[in-house]
Design a protein around this motif. Structure first.
Motif, PDB file in Angstrom:
ATOM      1  N   TRP A 344      42.566  38.980  40.019  1.00 58.90           N
ATOM      2  CA  TRP A 344      42.265  40.087  39.102  1.00 58.90           C
ATOM      3  C   TRP A 344      41.124  40.946  39.639  1.00 58.90           C
ATOM      4  O   TRP A 344      41.183  42.179  39.556  1.00 58.90           O
ATOM      5  N   LEU A 345      40.083  40.312  40.193  1.00 56.63           N
ATOM      6  CA  LEU A 345      38.970  41.087  40.750  1.00 56.63           C
ATOM      7  C   LEU A 345      39.439  41.943  41.923  1.00 56.63           C
ATOM      8  O   LEU A 345      39.043  43.114  42.050  1.00 56.63           O
ATOM      9  N   ALA A 346      40.295  41.373  42.771  1.00 53.09           N
ATOM     10  CA  ALA A 346      40.822  42.153  43.896  1.00 53.09           C
ATOM     11  C   ALA A 346      41.682  43.310  43.407  1.00 53.09           C
ATOM     12  O   ALA A 346      41.649  44.414  43.973  1.00 53.09           O
ATOM     13  N   THR A 347      42.447  43.080  42.350  1.00 58.37           N
ATOM     14  CA  THR A 347      43.273  44.153  41.782  1.00 58.37           C
ATOM     15  C   THR A 347      42.394  45.302  41.301  1.00 58.37           C
ATOM     16  O   THR A 347      42.698  46.478  41.558  1.00 58.37           O
ATOM     17  N   MET A 348      41.304  44.983  40.621  1.00 61.04           N
ATOM     18  CA  MET A 348      40.402  46.041  40.150  1.00 61.04           C
ATOM     19  C   MET A 348      39.685  46.716  41.304  1.00 61.04           C
ATOM     20  O   MET A 348      39.453  47.932  41.291  1.00 61.04           O
ATOM     21  N   LEU A 349      39.331  45.946  42.343  1.00 59.11           N
ATOM     22  CA  LEU A 349      38.633  46.516  43.488  1.00 59.11           C
ATOM     23  C   LEU A 349      39.527  47.471  44.271  1.00 59.11           C
ATOM     24  O   LEU A 349      39.086  48.547  44.707  1.00 59.11           O
ATOM     25  N   LEU A 350      40.796  47.106  44.426  1.00 57.93           N
ATOM     26  CA  LEU A 350      41.710  47.906  45.239  1.00 57.93           C
ATOM     27  C   LEU A 350      42.415  48.992  44.440  1.00 57.93           C
ATOM     28  O   LEU A 350      43.041  49.881  45.028  1.00 57.93           O
ATOM     29  N   GLY A 351      42.362  48.910  43.110  1.00 56.68           N
ATOM     30  CA  GLY A 351      43.046  49.887  42.278  1.00 56.68           C
ATOM     31  C   GLY A 351      42.120  51.028  41.873  1.00 56.68           C
ATOM     32  O   GLY A 351      40.979  51.148  42.325  1.00 56.68           O
ATOM     33  N   ARG A 352      42.650  51.878  41.012  1.00 56.53           N
ATOM     34  CA  ARG A 352      41.886  53.002  40.457  1.00 56.53           C
ATOM     35  C   ARG A 352      41.712  52.742  38.971  1.00 56.53           C
ATOM     36  O   ARG A 352      42.656  52.857  38.199  1.00 56.53           O
ATOM     37  N   LEU A 353      40.478  52.377  38.581  1.00 57.35           N
ATOM     38  CA  LEU A 353      40.228  51.928  37.216  1.00 57.35           C
ATOM     39  C   LEU A 353      40.328  53.069  36.213  1.00 57.35           C
ATOM     40  O   LEU A 353      39.799  54.163  36.442  1.00 57.35           O
ATOM     41  N   VAL A 354      41.030  52.801  35.114  1.00 60.74           N
ATOM     42  CA  VAL A 354      41.079  53.709  33.967  1.00 60.74           C
ATOM     43  C   VAL A 354      40.410  52.958  32.820  1.00 60.74           C
ATOM     44  O   VAL A 354      41.000  52.066  32.219  1.00 60.74           O
ATOM     45  N   LEU A 355      39.179  53.308  32.528  1.00 61.90           N
ATOM     46  CA  LEU A 355      38.343  52.472  31.654  1.00 61.90           C
ATOM     47  C   LEU A 355      38.642  52.765  30.184  1.00 61.90           C
ATOM     48  O   LEU A 355      37.880  53.435  29.498  1.00 61.90           O
ATOM     49  N   ARG A 356      39.761  52.222  29.693  1.00 62.51           N
ATOM     50  CA  ARG A 356      40.106  52.313  28.281  1.00 62.51           C
ATOM     51  C   ARG A 356      39.824  50.966  27.618  1.00 62.51           C
ATOM     52  O   ARG A 356      39.495  49.973  28.274  1.00 62.51           O
ATOM     53  N   THR A 357      39.944  50.928  26.303  1.00 64.42           N
ATOM     54  CA  THR A 357      39.586  49.734  25.526  1.00 64.42           C
ATOM     55  C   THR A 357      40.262  48.455  26.023  1.00 64.42           C
ATOM     56  O   THR A 357      39.595  47.416  26.140  1.00 64.42           O
ATOM     57  N   PRO A 358      41.576  48.457  26.327  1.00 66.79           N
ATOM     58  CA  PRO A 358      42.166  47.201  26.821  1.00 66.79           C
ATOM     59  C   PRO A 358      41.493  46.683  28.076  1.00 66.79           C
ATOM     60  O   PRO A 358      41.291  45.462  28.222  1.00 66.79           O
ATOM     61  N   LEU A 359      41.138  47.568  29.002  1.00 65.09           N
ATOM     62  CA  LEU A 359      40.478  47.118  30.223  1.00 65.09           C
ATOM     63  C   LEU A 359      39.076  46.612  29.935  1.00 65.09           C
ATOM     64  O   LEU A 359      38.606  45.652  30.571  1.00 65.09           O
ATOM     65  N   LEU A 360      38.378  47.206  28.957  1.00 69.78           N
ATOM     66  CA  LEU A 360      37.053  46.698  28.586  1.00 69.78           C
ATOM     67  C   LEU A 360      37.152  45.247  28.107  1.00 69.78           C
ATOM     68  O   LEU A 360      36.324  44.402  28.489  1.00 69.78           O
ATOM     69  N   PHE A 361      38.156  44.954  27.292  1.00 71.03           N
ATOM     70  CA  PHE A 361      38.304  43.576  26.823  1.00 71.03           C
ATOM     71  C   PHE A 361      38.705  42.640  27.962  1.00 71.03           C
ATOM     72  O   PHE A 361      38.337  41.463  27.957  1.00 71.03           O
ATOM     73  N   VAL A 362      39.439  43.137  28.956  1.00 67.66           N
ATOM     74  CA  VAL A 362      39.764  42.312  30.120  1.00 67.66           C
ATOM     75  C   VAL A 362      38.488  41.994  30.903  1.00 67.66           C
ATOM     76  O   VAL A 362      38.275  40.844  31.323  1.00 67.66           O
ATOM     77  N   ILE A 363      37.641  42.979  31.095  1.00 67.09           N
ATOM     78  CA  ILE A 363      36.378  42.734  31.804  1.00 67.09           C
ATOM     79  C   ILE A 363      35.504  41.762  31.008  1.00 67.09           C
ATOM     80  O   ILE A 363      34.890  40.839  31.571  1.00 67.09           O
ATOM     81  N   GLY A 364      35.446  41.944  29.686  1.00 70.61           N
ATOM     82  CA  GLY A 364      34.696  41.005  28.847  1.00 70.61           C
ATOM     83  C   GLY A 364      35.258  39.605  28.945  1.00 70.61           C
ATOM     84  O   GLY A 364      34.513  38.613  28.957  1.00 70.61           O
TER      85      GLY A 364
END
Length: 635
Positions: A344-364
């Motif tokens: 998951w960390l590699a996916t976020m590192l290599l992707g283009r983050l769209v910081l919406r509420t679902p992604l905030l809860f994933v990071i949390g």
């Protein structure tokens, strides 16, 4: 749909609607077999049980905010404590995640329903009645009061008279019927109902997680069912399974309970990990890194989790040689969990983050779950485990794992799929407020528990004296609990606001990669006008898969005659034949009501009524399974 989909003309859509749609009515409410309606019911019912368990937690935290609290009596505290844990584990986490599975698995694999729609409806009714059966005991002061783990001999008939633990044993046996039925349904659905071309190496990670969870349920739940059956027989008839004087063994309860209990941690967490793997592609604009390794990690966790149960029993006096085995297994299981975290960390590192509420809860989730995993690795060390056993350090650990591993992904899933489930978009600002309140409240509540656990505060105490350096930290935890409750209230406000005033949702508001985003929001009764032919791991991003539902779609994938969906091969997803799906029926509700009557009569020792209920159960099952007319013979 207002206009015909490519590959399906207006006549096809009219036939599909006539065959699949359920008109709103009381009869339809009671007899529905639509997986989407059943999935929504699971989500709402589990949320209600979560609210009841949360209110119980707030009362307990208020009691413990200061030394010598007298809000609750010891008996009231024990009942709230037990129902809180039992409801969170059995009535909220797994049913809520199975609710996502009910709604999403057929959509993700291109099917029009679950493999056994009536069994699906039956499972929901049993879940609802089992939850009512257990919670209804609380107002009468007869709720379970021996902890969610119900250790004997403290839960035997002599130590705990009354109906308290009878409610526990019978309630969990009743609920186990629903969980087992749901698990079987998920396995068959995922293996046989996939869209043509969806081979196992193209199966969404969320579906892999649900199937692994279902297999774990099938193998783990019998141990718990056996334990509860023996406890009930001990209490009611003096069978002596756990009585050393009668040749029984007290530790037998713990072994059987944790043979279920530790896999159950991953039964709870695994679908949450699947939600994270489903949410990330939409908000990183790329697929999850290392798909084969993540699948391997899911399967490895499902297997290894059955070999670590005795790390819950390091303080009971097991043979020394067993400590090394279970300590090693408890350490090894962190490896597949770590594979998923790094993917998951590699996916976020290599992707283009769209910081919406679902992604905030994933990071949390990642932050919280990793912190819980660190303390979990500490418990794998026998010497440390023996020092902190039955302290609040343990409470802090499993809340970090279960809130981090289940609640944060559930909230991510709610915001991610709310447009698909309701057809409405949520307010992003409310979603962000909800995240920060929940994230802050969770850590303020449970992080201090590590500290006063290390300072010696034991679990399961309803009050404590002043002067032990626990006072301030308990107050902080109580403040955090109320902040956490406000965060959940904002989530509810956001969902209600979206349903009532949210703008209409398009089919794919996030640019998701799985098939549920290729149909309307909310989906029609038949899910897909044309059953897609899958050519990629990311079918919504794949042009060939999109073309498969275009004007050239053949009649064998429109399937507008009758209630039909494709049957495919287990490994490669090769098209075999269409299968006729059952229509709405009252039999699932009648069977669940008969089982409710059976368990209520057993609780109150109304054995003639229990015998009559068994007869109704047998008759309903016979009517359910009685062969009907073949489809071609219908007029």
């Amino acid at each position: 749909m207002d206009t015909p989909a490519p590959g399906a003309d207006r006549a096809d859509l009219d036939r599909l609607d006539a065959n699949w749609a359920e008109r709103p009515s009381l009869r339809s409410f009671l007899t529905t077999v639509d997986h989407k309606r059943i999935g929504r019911r699971y989500l709402v019912t589990a949320a209600v049980f979560f609210a009841l368990a949360g209110i119980s937690a707030l009362l307990m935290r208020t009691q413990l905010a200061n030394p010598g609290g007298d809000l609750l009596s010891p008996e009231q505290y024990n009942q709230l404590f037990t129902m809180h844990g039992t409801a969170m584990i059995f009535l909220f986490a797994t049913p809520m995640l199975f609710g996502f599975g009910n709604f999403l698995v057929p959509l993700m694999i291109g099917s029009r329903d679950m493999a056994f729609p009536r069994l699906n409806a039956f499972g929901y009714w049993v879940f609802l009645f089992a939850g009512i059966f257990m919670w209804a005991s609380l107002p009468f002061g007869a709720a379970p009061n021996g902890g969610w783990f119900a250790y004997v001999p403290l839960t035997g008939g002599q130590a705990t008279p009354g109906l308290h633990l009878d409610v526990y044993a019978l309630g969990l046996l009743f609920l186990g019927v629903s969980t087992t039925a749901g698990a079987i349904n998920f396995i068959v659905t995922a293996l046989k109902m996939r869209a043509p071309g969806m081979s196992l190496n193209r199966l969404p990670l969320f579906v892999w997680a649900i199937v692994a969870t279902a297999f774990m349920v099938i193998f783990a739940l019998p141990a718990l069912n056996l334990d509860n059956a023996m406890l009930f027989l001990d209490r009611r008839f003096g069978a002596g399974f756990f009585d050393p004087a009668a040749g029984g063994n007290v530790l037998l309860w713990q072994h059987l309970f944790w043979i279920f209990g530790h896999p159950d941690v991953y039964i709870i967490v695994m679908p949450g990990l699947g939600i994270v793997s489903a949410v990330l592609p939409a908000f990183t604009r790329r697929g999850v890194v290392g798909y084969p390794l993540v699948v391997l990690a899911i399967v490895a966790i499902a297997i290894i989790s059955f070999g670590v149960w005795a790390h819950h029993m390091f303080a009971v006096g097991l043979p020394q040689v067993s400590y090394g085995f279970f300590s090693a297994a408890s350490s090894i299981i962190t490896i597949p969990s770590g594979i998923q975290i790094f993917a998951w960390l590699a996916t976020m590192l290599l992707g283009r983050l769209v910081l919406r509420t679902p992604l905030l809860f994933v990071i949390g989730f990642i932050i919280t779950f990793v912190l819980g995993g660190v303390t979990g690795a500490m418990f794998a060390l026998t010497a440390f485990d023996q020092q902190v056993t039955d302290s609040y350090f343990v409470v802090a650990h499993f809340h970090y794992v279960l809130v981090g591993g289940a609640v944060f992904p559930i909230l991510a899933g709610i915001y991610h799929w709310l447009p698909k489930i309701t057809g409405r978009m949520y307010a992003e600002r409310l979603g962000r407020w909800a995240f920060w309140l929940v994230f802050a409240g969770m850590h303020i509540t449970f992080f201090p528990m590590h500290l006063y656990g290390l300072f010696g505060m034991p679990r399961r105490v309803y009050t404590y004296p002043a002067g032990l350096d626990w006072d301030g930290w308990n107050l902080v935890s109580t403040v955090g609990a109320y902040l956490l409750a406000v965060g959940f209230l904002v989530v509810v406000v956001g969902v209600v606001h979206a349903i009532r005033r949210g703008r209409p949702a398009p089919p794919d508001p996030w640019g998701g990669d799985t098939l549920e985003w290729s149909t309307d929001s909310p989906p029609p009764a038949y899910n897909f006008p044309v059953v897609p032919r899958v050519h990629s791991l990311h079918p919504t991003w794949d042009a060939r898969t999109a073309e498969s539902t275009g004007p050239g779609a053949t009649a064998d994938r429109v399937l507008s005659e009758g209630r039909r969906t494709p049957l495919t091969s287990e490994l490669d997803g090769r098209y075999e034949r269409p299968v006729e799906m059952p229509e709405a029926s009252v039999k699932p509700l009648v069977l669940a009501l008969a089982l409710l009557a059976l368990f209520v009569s057993l609780l109150f020792a109304w054995y003639p009524v229990a015998a009559a209920a068994v007869a109704v159960v047998a008759g309903t099952v016979a009517a359910w399974l009685w062969p009907g007319r073949r489809p071609e013979a219908r007029t």
